[in-house]
Motif scaffolding. Structure first.
Motif, short mmCIF file in Angstrom:
data_model
loop_
_atom_site.label_atom_id
_atom_site.label_comp_id
_atom_site.label_asym_id
_atom_site.label_seq_id
_atom_site.Cartn_x
_atom_site.Cartn_y
_atom_site.Cartn_z
N UNK A 122 3.78 14.40 -11.32
CA UNK A 122 3.85 14.68 -12.88
C UNK A 122 2.84 15.17 -13.73
N UNK A 123 1.47 14.82 -13.25
CA UNK A 123 0.45 15.23 -13.90
C UNK A 123 0.33 16.84 -13.71
N UNK A 124 0.65 17.25 -12.57
CA UNK A 124 0.75 18.74 -12.06
C UNK A 124 1.77 19.31 -12.79
N UNK A 125 2.86 18.82 -12.99
CA UNK A 125 3.96 19.56 -13.68
C UNK A 125 3.55 19.73 -15.30
N UNK A 126 2.98 18.39 -15.75
CA UNK A 126 2.53 18.75 -17.16
C UNK A 126 1.32 19.82 -17.47
N UNK A 127 0.42 19.82 -16.39
CA UNK A 127 -0.68 20.89 -16.25
C UNK A 127 -0.16 22.16 -16.51
N UNK A 128 1.04 22.63 -15.54
CA UNK A 128 1.72 23.79 -15.43
C UNK A 128 2.32 24.08 -16.62
N UNK A 129 3.01 23.24 -17.38
CA UNK A 129 3.77 23.32 -18.46
C UNK A 129 2.66 23.56 -19.58
N UNK A 130 1.56 23.35 -19.65
CA UNK A 130 0.65 23.57 -20.77
C UNK A 130 -0.02 25.05 -20.61
N UNK A 131 0.17 25.53 -19.30
CA UNK A 131 -0.73 26.68 -19.15
C UNK A 131 0.41 27.79 -19.44
N UNK A 161 0.77 -1.28 -0.05
CA UNK A 161 0.03 0.01 0.01
C UNK A 161 1.00 1.23 -0.10
N UNK A 162 1.97 1.18 0.76
CA UNK A 162 2.88 2.33 0.76
C UNK A 162 3.48 2.68 -0.41
N UNK A 163 4.04 1.47 -1.06
CA UNK A 163 4.70 1.81 -2.64
C UNK A 163 3.56 2.17 -3.51
N UNK A 164 2.33 1.52 -3.49
CA UNK A 164 0.97 2.04 -4.34
C UNK A 164 0.97 3.56 -4.16
N UNK A 165 0.79 3.97 -2.87
CA UNK A 165 0.61 5.38 -2.44
C UNK A 165 1.57 6.26 -3.09
N UNK A 166 2.86 5.84 -2.78
CA UNK A 166 3.98 6.69 -3.26
C UNK A 166 3.99 6.80 -4.82
N UNK A 167 3.50 5.80 -5.58
CA UNK A 167 3.65 5.89 -6.78
C UNK A 167 2.51 6.69 -7.38
N UNK A 168 1.41 6.67 -6.84
CA UNK A 168 0.44 7.54 -6.90
C UNK A 168 0.57 9.11 -6.75
N UNK A 169 1.41 9.28 -5.61
CA UNK A 169 1.91 10.67 -5.57
C UNK A 169 2.67 11.05 -6.72
N UNK A 170 3.67 10.51 -6.94
CA UNK A 170 4.59 10.54 -8.07
C UNK A 170 3.81 10.59 -9.45
N UNK A 171 2.77 10.01 -9.77
CA UNK A 171 2.00 10.20 -10.92
C UNK A 171 1.27 11.56 -10.90
N UNK A 172 0.50 11.74 -9.69
CA UNK A 172 0.05 12.98 -9.31
C UNK A 172 0.96 14.42 -9.79
#
Length: 100
Positions: free
Chosen positions: A91-100, A78-89
């Motif tokens: 990355x998505x935020x960084x991509x959203x920031x780059x698009x703006x 569960x910790x590993x999954x949560x950390x992967x989700x945090x990393x994915x989130x």
């Protein structure tokens, strides 16, 4: 906001995992006090129960250890999954920031 909730969740899981580690350490110590290991046979070479062992206590300790080990594995996953989700989130935020 979501990131803080995820971090809090990971920290809570980590606290649970540390508590399980301590419990496992104590259970293993109790098993060692019984003079056996997790996988050691409780019967002699002729197949008779060893008379000098508390078979019931050993069985209970072994079952508790195995349950706690399974819980530990689940929490670690569960910790590993949560950390992967945090990393994915992130990355998505960084991509959203780059698009703006």
């Amino acid at each position: 906001k979501k990131e803080m909730a995820n971090r809090k969740h990971v920290l809570e899981l980590d606290d649970q995992r540390e508590a399980l580690e301590e419990e496992l350490k104590n259970l293993h110590a109790k098993l060692n006090q019984q003079g056996v290991t997790l996988d050691e046979a409780l019967v002699d070479k002729d197949g008779f129960p060893k008379a000098n062992l508390d078979h019931w206590a050993i069985k209970e300790l072994r079952q508790s250890i195995r349950r706690k080990q399974n819980d530990y594995k689940k929490i670690t996953e569960q910790i590993a999954e949560s950390l992967m989700n945090m990393s994915d989130d992130e990355q998505e935020e960084e991509e959203d920031d780059e698009e703006e």
